[in-house]
Design an enzyme around this catalytic site. Structure first.
Site, PDB file in Angstrom:
ATOM      1  N   HIS A  94       0.825  -1.191   0.000  1.00 39.01           N
ATOM      2  CA  HIS A  94       0.000   0.000   0.000  1.00 39.01           C
ATOM      3  C   HIS A  94       0.868   1.253   0.000  1.00 39.01           C
ATOM      4  O   HIS A  94       2.061   1.213   0.315  1.00 39.01           O
ATOM      5  CB  HIS A  94      -0.942  -0.017   1.198  1.00 39.01           C
ATOM      6  CG  HIS A  94      -1.995  -1.073   1.109  1.00 39.01           C
ATOM      7  ND1 HIS A  94      -2.979  -1.256   2.063  1.00 39.01           N
ATOM      8  CD2 HIS A  94      -2.238  -2.028   0.167  1.00 39.01           C
ATOM      9  CE1 HIS A  94      -3.769  -2.256   1.715  1.00 39.01           C
ATOM     10  NE2 HIS A  94      -3.329  -2.745   0.575  1.00 39.01           N
ATOM     11  N   GLU A 136       1.159   3.869   1.908  1.00 39.98           N
ATOM     12  CA  GLU A 136       1.837   4.286   3.129  1.00 39.98           C
ATOM     13  C   GLU A 136       3.117   3.483   3.358  1.00 39.98           C
ATOM     14  O   GLU A 136       4.150   4.043   3.753  1.00 39.98           O
ATOM     15  CB  GLU A 136       0.918   4.096   4.345  1.00 39.98           C
ATOM     16  CG  GLU A 136      -0.413   4.803   4.233  1.00 39.98           C
ATOM     17  CD  GLU A 136      -1.512   3.917   3.702  1.00 39.98           C
ATOM     18  OE1 GLU A 136      -2.582   3.869   4.331  1.00 39.98           O
ATOM     19  OE2 GLU A 136      -1.298   3.258   2.668  1.00 39.98           O
ATOM     20  N   SER A 171     -22.446   4.900 -38.255  1.00 44.46           N
ATOM     21  CA  SER A 171     -22.067   5.745 -37.122  1.00 44.46           C
ATOM     22  C   SER A 171     -20.579   6.059 -37.078  1.00 44.46           C
ATOM     23  O   SER A 171     -20.090   6.619 -36.091  1.00 44.46           O
ATOM     24  CB  SER A 171     -22.467   5.058 -35.809  1.00 44.46           C
ATOM     25  OG  SER A 171     -21.782   3.818 -35.664  1.00 44.46           O
ATOM     26  N   TRP A 225     -17.412   8.071 -38.585  1.00 46.93           N
ATOM     27  CA  TRP A 225     -17.270   8.365 -37.163  1.00 46.93           C
ATOM     28  C   TRP A 225     -17.987   9.675 -36.876  1.00 46.93           C
ATOM     29  O   TRP A 225     -17.806  10.662 -37.608  1.00 46.93           O
ATOM     30  CB  TRP A 225     -15.806   8.476 -36.773  1.00 46.93           C
ATOM     31  CG  TRP A 225     -15.068   7.185 -36.913  1.00 46.93           C
ATOM     32  CD1 TRP A 225     -14.246   6.823 -37.917  1.00 46.93           C
ATOM     33  CD2 TRP A 225     -15.072   6.091 -35.994  1.00 46.93           C
ATOM     34  NE1 TRP A 225     -13.736   5.572 -37.696  1.00 46.93           N
ATOM     35  CE2 TRP A 225     -14.228   5.106 -36.498  1.00 46.93           C
ATOM     36  CE3 TRP A 225     -15.711   5.853 -34.774  1.00 46.93           C
ATOM     37  CZ2 TRP A 225     -14.013   3.890 -35.838  1.00 46.93           C
ATOM     38  CZ3 TRP A 225     -15.483   4.666 -34.125  1.00 46.93           C
ATOM     39  CH2 TRP A 225     -14.644   3.699 -34.656  1.00 46.93           C
ATOM     40  N   THR A 269     -26.048  -3.251 -30.914  1.00 43.82           N
ATOM     41  CA  THR A 269     -24.748  -2.658 -31.235  1.00 43.82           C
ATOM     42  C   THR A 269     -23.778  -3.712 -31.731  1.00 43.82           C
ATOM     43  O   THR A 269     -23.011  -3.488 -32.675  1.00 43.82           O
ATOM     44  CB  THR A 269     -24.177  -1.946 -29.995  1.00 43.82           C
ATOM     45  OG1 THR A 269     -25.024  -0.846 -29.650  1.00 43.82           O
ATOM     46  CG2 THR A 269     -22.770  -1.414 -30.257  1.00 43.82           C
ATOM     47  N   LEU A 296     -14.441  -3.527 -28.557  1.00 39.83           N
ATOM     48  CA  LEU A 296     -14.485  -3.063 -27.166  1.00 39.83           C
ATOM     49  C   LEU A 296     -13.142  -3.206 -26.467  1.00 39.83           C
ATOM     50  O   LEU A 296     -13.065  -3.290 -25.235  1.00 39.83           O
ATOM     51  CB  LEU A 296     -15.584  -3.785 -26.370  1.00 39.83           C
ATOM     52  CG  LEU A 296     -17.010  -3.633 -26.895  1.00 39.83           C
ATOM     53  CD1 LEU A 296     -17.987  -4.376 -25.986  1.00 39.83           C
ATOM     54  CD2 LEU A 296     -17.411  -2.173 -27.007  1.00 39.83           C
ATOM     55  N   VAL A 345     -30.333   0.591 -24.833  1.00 42.01           N
ATOM     56  CA  VAL A 345     -29.585   0.323 -23.604  1.00 42.01           C
ATOM     57  C   VAL A 345     -29.431   1.607 -22.796  1.00 42.01           C
ATOM     58  O   VAL A 345     -29.610   1.621 -21.574  1.00 42.01           O
ATOM     59  CB  VAL A 345     -28.214  -0.298 -23.934  1.00 42.01           C
ATOM     60  CG1 VAL A 345     -27.309  -0.307 -22.703  1.00 42.01           C
ATOM     61  CG2 VAL A 345     -28.383  -1.716 -24.458  1.00 42.01           C
ATOM     62  N   GLY A 367     -31.381   4.273 -22.878  1.00 44.67           N
ATOM     63  CA  GLY A 367     -32.677   4.645 -22.332  1.00 44.67           C
ATOM     64  C   GLY A 367     -33.094   3.780 -21.173  1.00 44.67           C
ATOM     65  O   GLY A 367     -33.568   4.279 -20.133  1.00 44.67           O
TER      66      GLY A 367
END
Length: 352
Positions: A44, A46, A162, A164, A190, A198, A287, A289
């Site tokens: 961590h 610290e 779509s 671009w 999509t 993705l 999706v 909406g």
């Protein structure tokens, strides 16, 4: 503390399911040790800062963006290490809301005679780890809705074209945020229309979990989703999933159907159960909406390109069943950013 926050951001995209944390050790007005957390390196912030300070930590002041942990996990409790190092004073930006910490770290340090100051740059520290704090409270992912829109709110031409709407700079910004988040989600329409990969295409690579809402399991087995080897989850509502090559390529998760759409609470509960802290919802319109109507979105990123398609174009947000302006979803803390010829609207759903 601002230096500690700056250090904490170096862990962005590389600490989940842990929070981003930065720490600075100061003695006689000089920084003698500093550190930040990276999940794969375990230690961590610290501990890293104290190790670098060495003997100079005795009698020094520690600045840390999140309360030192009070429990055993992959490492011993940081509160003990802070006390053993001889730190005399600690500034903590924000308390750790986790049930196994929740003030216990600071209580322990006070019991050892260490002076504690809370709240320095607290709002900035909370915003830095907004996904972590949300997940701790609700046990489901913090959700960002991302859309690329024309000026009149369309995500595609009537035929589905779509690419671009926005330019290269805006698309790089999208990939930067994919790097920061645990998972990205799209709907089956999509997948069928755009065949998106993705992937995270940024200056650093990262595995990201890809989520598809596909009630009837129509995802093609040769989709680009599967090419990178990143884990893919497909949520569906088929009572008995048919024999399909998808079973060997993705995790198939059955959830209830609520009206025309899969149950958002069930989807997010499942993701949260796998320690997915943060999720980008990338559409399409139905999706977007349904997620807004279900009240599961906390933040929005709307990227606008300087184009106009008209009413025949495909809307960016589907039906919300809002009949009066007074019932419209409100966005707060709105910020506007230029990205080349495009611009980004970044804000939070007022209800969240």
């Amino acid at each position: 503390m601002r230096r500690a926050l700056q250090l904490a951001r170096r862990g962005a995209g590389r600490v989940s399911p842990n929070p981003m944390v930065g720490a600075v050790v100061v003695r006689d007005g000089r920084i003698v040790g500093e550190g930040y957390h990276l999940y794969q390196k375990r230690h961590h912030a610290e501990v890293v800062a104290l190790d670098r300070a060495g003997s100079r930590a005795r009698g020094a002041t520690l600045y840390v963006t999140l309360e030192p942990c009070a429990h055993w996990g992959r490492t011993p409790p940081c509160m003990q290490r802070v006390a053993e190092a001889g730190i005399r004073e600690v500034y903590v930006a924000v308390t750790d809301p986790s049930p196994q910490v929740a003030g216990q770290g600071m209580q322990y340090l006070r019991s050892r005679g260490i002076r504690i100051h809370e709240g320095l740059c607290g709002e900035e520290a909370r915003r830095l780890n907004e996904a972590f704090f949300f997940f701790v409270r609700h046990r489901r992912p913090f959700c960002l809705l991302k859309l690329a829109l024309t000026l009149d709110g369309r995500i595609a031409a009537p035929g589905g074209d779509s690419k671009w709407i926005t330019g290269e700079k805006a698309r790089r910004h999208v990939h930067r945020h994919r790097f920061l988040y645990d998972a990205v989600l799209v709907g089956i329409e999509t997948v069928l229309a755009d065949d998106p990969s993705l992937d995270v295409r940024w200056r650093m690579r990262k595995r990201i979990r890809k989520i598809v809402l596909d009630s009837r399991l129509r995802t093609p087995a040769n989709s680009r989703l599967f090419q990178s080897g990143d884990p893919v989850w497909i949520f569906h509502s088929c009572p008995r999933p048919p024999d399909s090559p998808l079973a060997g390529r993705a995790r198939l998760v059955r959830v209830p159907q609520e009206g025309r759409f899969l149950s958002w609470p069930a989807v997010l509960e499942s993701l949260g159960g796998d320690s997915i802290n943060s999720l980008i919802v990338e559409g399409g319109g139905q999706v977007a909406g349904s997620s807004l109507q279900a009240g599961v979105i906390q933040r929005v990123h709307f990227y606008y390109g300087p184009k106009i398609l008209g009413s025949a174009g495909i809307p960016g947000v589907g039906e919300l069943q809002v009949n009066r302006l007074a019932d419209a979803l409100a966005v707060s803390s709105l910020q506007v950013r230029r990205l080349g010829r495009d611009f980004l609207l970044d804000g939070y759903l007022a209800s969240s």
